[in-house]
Design a protein around this motif. Sequence first.
Motif, mmCIF file in Angstrom:
data_model
loop_
_atom_site.group_PDB
_atom_site.id
_atom_site.type_symbol
_atom_site.label_atom_id
_atom_site.label_comp_id
_atom_site.label_asym_id
_atom_site.label_seq_id
_atom_site.Cartn_x
_atom_site.Cartn_y
_atom_site.Cartn_z
ATOM 1 N N GLY A 15 34.851 77.323 33.193
ATOM 2 C CA GLY A 15 34.313 76.977 34.506
ATOM 3 C C GLY A 15 35.426 76.759 35.511
ATOM 4 N N GLU A 16 35.404 75.598 36.148
ATOM 5 C CA GLU A 16 36.461 75.280 37.109
ATOM 6 C C GLU A 16 37.376 74.187 36.567
ATOM 7 N N SER A 17 37.319 73.923 35.270
ATOM 8 C CA SER A 17 38.230 72.935 34.685
ATOM 9 C C SER A 17 39.606 73.556 34.434
ATOM 10 N N LYS A 33 42.755 75.325 33.200
ATOM 11 C CA LYS A 33 42.866 76.493 32.321
ATOM 12 C C LYS A 33 44.147 76.457 31.500
ATOM 13 N N ASP A 65 36.675 93.662 30.552
ATOM 14 C CA ASP A 65 37.026 93.355 31.935
ATOM 15 C C ASP A 65 36.288 94.260 32.910
ATOM 16 N N ARG A 66 35.330 95.001 32.398
ATOM 17 C CA ARG A 66 34.506 95.831 33.269
ATOM 18 C C ARG A 66 33.045 95.528 32.966
ATOM 19 N N ARG A 67 32.248 95.662 34.019
ATOM 20 C CA ARG A 67 30.830 95.385 33.907
ATOM 21 C C ARG A 67 30.175 96.154 32.745
ATOM 22 N N LYS A 68 30.561 97.432 32.653
ATOM 23 C CA LYS A 68 29.916 98.307 31.670
ATOM 24 C C LYS A 68 30.214 97.873 30.240
ATOM 25 N N ARG A 119 22.825 91.774 36.836
ATOM 26 C CA ARG A 119 24.075 92.191 37.478
ATOM 27 C C ARG A 119 24.879 90.975 37.926
ATOM 28 N N GLU A 164 28.573 89.586 36.903
ATOM 29 C CA GLU A 164 29.586 89.433 37.943
ATOM 30 C C GLU A 164 30.169 88.020 37.941
ATOM 31 N N LYS A 178 34.018 87.080 37.298
ATOM 32 C CA LYS A 178 34.799 86.270 38.238
ATOM 33 C C LYS A 178 35.511 85.145 37.491
ATOM 34 N N ARG A 187 38.479 86.485 35.535
ATOM 35 C CA ARG A 187 39.639 86.924 36.332
ATOM 36 C C ARG A 187 40.559 85.774 36.718
ATOM 37 N N LEU A 188 40.090 84.530 36.559
ATOM 38 C CA LEU A 188 40.921 83.387 36.963
ATOM 39 C C LEU A 188 42.172 83.323 36.100
ATOM 40 N N ASP A 189 43.275 82.933 36.733
ATOM 41 C CA ASP A 189 44.532 82.781 35.998
ATOM 42 C C ASP A 189 44.340 81.824 34.825
#
Lengths: 334, 378
Positions: B177-179, B181, B257-260, B278, B282, B286, B289-291
Amino acid sequence: MSKKSYRQAINEALAQEMRRDPTVIVMGEDNAGGMGAPGDDDAWGGVLGVTKGLMPEFGRDRVLDTPITESAFIGAAVGAAATGLRPVAELMFVDFLGVCFDQIFNQAAKFRYMFGGKAVTPVVIRTMYGAGFRAASQHSQCLYPIFTHIPGLKVVVPSSAYEAKGLLIQSIRDNDPVIFLEHKVLYDEIEEVPDEPYTIPFGEANLTREGDHVTIVALGRMVGFANRAADALQKEGITCTVVDPRTTSPLDEDTIIESVENTGRLVVVDEASPRCGMAADISALVAQNAFKALKAPIRMVTPPHTPVPFAPQLEDAYIPTPEKIADAVRHVMA
Amino acid sequence: MSNEIKALTMPKWGLAMTEGAVTSWLVEDGADLREGDEILEIETTKITNVYESPASGVLRRRTVEAGQTVPVGALLGVVADRSVPETEIDAFIARFQEEFAVEAAEAADAAGPEPQFADAGGRRLRYLVMGEGRGGEGAAPLVLIHGFGGDLNNWQFNQPALAEDRAVYALDLPGHGESTKHGVQGGVAELAEAVGDFLNATGIQRAHLAGHSMGGAVALHLASDEPARVVSVTLVCSAGLGEEINADYIEGFIAADRRKEFKPVLEMLFADPSLVSRDMIEELLKYKRLDGVGQALRAIADAAFAGGRQAKVFANDLDRIKVPVQAIWGADDRIVPAAHATAIPEPHRHVLGGAGHMVHMEKAGEVNRLISDFLTVR
């Protein structure tokens, strides 16, 4: 997570990368705010304020004001990249490309290839593009097709604040020269953007809408217009897939082709001039690879092949609109 | 006989939901409803779910039609006894709509509780709290712990309902989440320590724990280490009760790392794969993708699920855990086999049909009732 403007998202990407990596520097006209002149520190942050706040945090050693000499400072950025820094140079308007093009297309783009892979050139050139700002012919062009034409350059056209932050961080970390094109009319557009750093990979298209009838490929500011067209068309029973390629080089050919194989119809929206533009390029890609899937001729939505007019009425008529995109979709559905 | 008129309103499922589309009504006007009956289907940009009647009575009026999209809190219909006159129903609806319009104008953005951050032993952890302990003086709060790759939004269909009885906390584990990393070593023990630190940071003395998947193993670990702090444990499709785990899912989740590529991985989570939207994909892309997320997930997978086996199994130690434990499972769980539920004796073992690993989303109403009942007697 919080709401940020396109401008704030770009500023945050620069600040976070500068904190992470001391080799990241920023340079451009009025980026620090008046060096060598009686101006105030951090007075401008670039002509539209994107780099504001960086000089006070990182100092004038890492945020450099340059003379109004694109040939000199773009060249300096390319040289600094080849010798160990990660410069982010601000070419105020992409329209000024003409005076510094050799540094970009014959130098930066060729180093890796001509030095047998032994040199890297991790430079980012941030530059403003696009019409709609009442800024006349020399400050309104969409010249990304010219960069896309040059092998050795990566070309990024972010369509929103979320996209801009992740793609700019990716650009800074990339070891090749990257041209990062910011649409000047998008700077105040706001959306949810993570506070943490993140990267969006190059060459991976985003689908901002998914539908069955028509594929709309759009770039930069045109992605939002295509979404609006798709939302309006849905009420008429026409559903569209909107593909945002994010980068024109590398280009995610697979996603575009696969989408057209599913829908059988293609509308390409490009704010650049129509001759040798991305609309023509993507149309050719689909005609060559998915011809049998096409149920209707491909439709391109572009400005006319003229300079961007200064008269507001003419400028408004020049730019593609959601209505023109929707009309093109109805045309391929007819 | 009651004269009470009850409003059915658009629920708020998850932090990002601002509106929902009514896809279909499952009952007719005038239907006799009991609390918990499924009455309509709602689609958000992320997921489709059924809306259960919050009250018993007659569905006197439907105020939205299938296909309509309305904001959170908008009136969907009205439930009341047959004896309530039509004029009163009309007046109720008119009053509601008038007040709702005013409220909506006043608080366009300020809808619902906002997540906060706690400093838990040097880790920055995001959490969302709902409810205020209406279950009586000193009712212990409930802490919801998501699984591998999840976040506090995984409880979007559960937290609001459970918060009617007590304060309910949902947190993002380290690496999620936003904790924080960075610095995640990865073991279940480390994550349990983080939850313990979270309880300290938020001043919670004792709590009920509910953990999904890996979060269940975290709850068991904490109950085993600090039984005095744990009132009860609810395990939802939990890790920690057997060795098997679907390594294809874990590795697929890390690699995609891709939707498909991601879609078939996420489809393993649900009995009904069409629930993978979808926007759900997504949102997860997202997050990924966070560091630091890639490294954190890798570290957790290597420490907790190396070689496709669960490193820490509590099944034989359950006697030592002096805390009541219940298990809830989706019969079609393709990540952790439902057979693992047998480690928990009847009557505290519930395997629900028509649901997969995300049973708390697919069968939210039943799961909420099971958790609520289990907690109420303790």
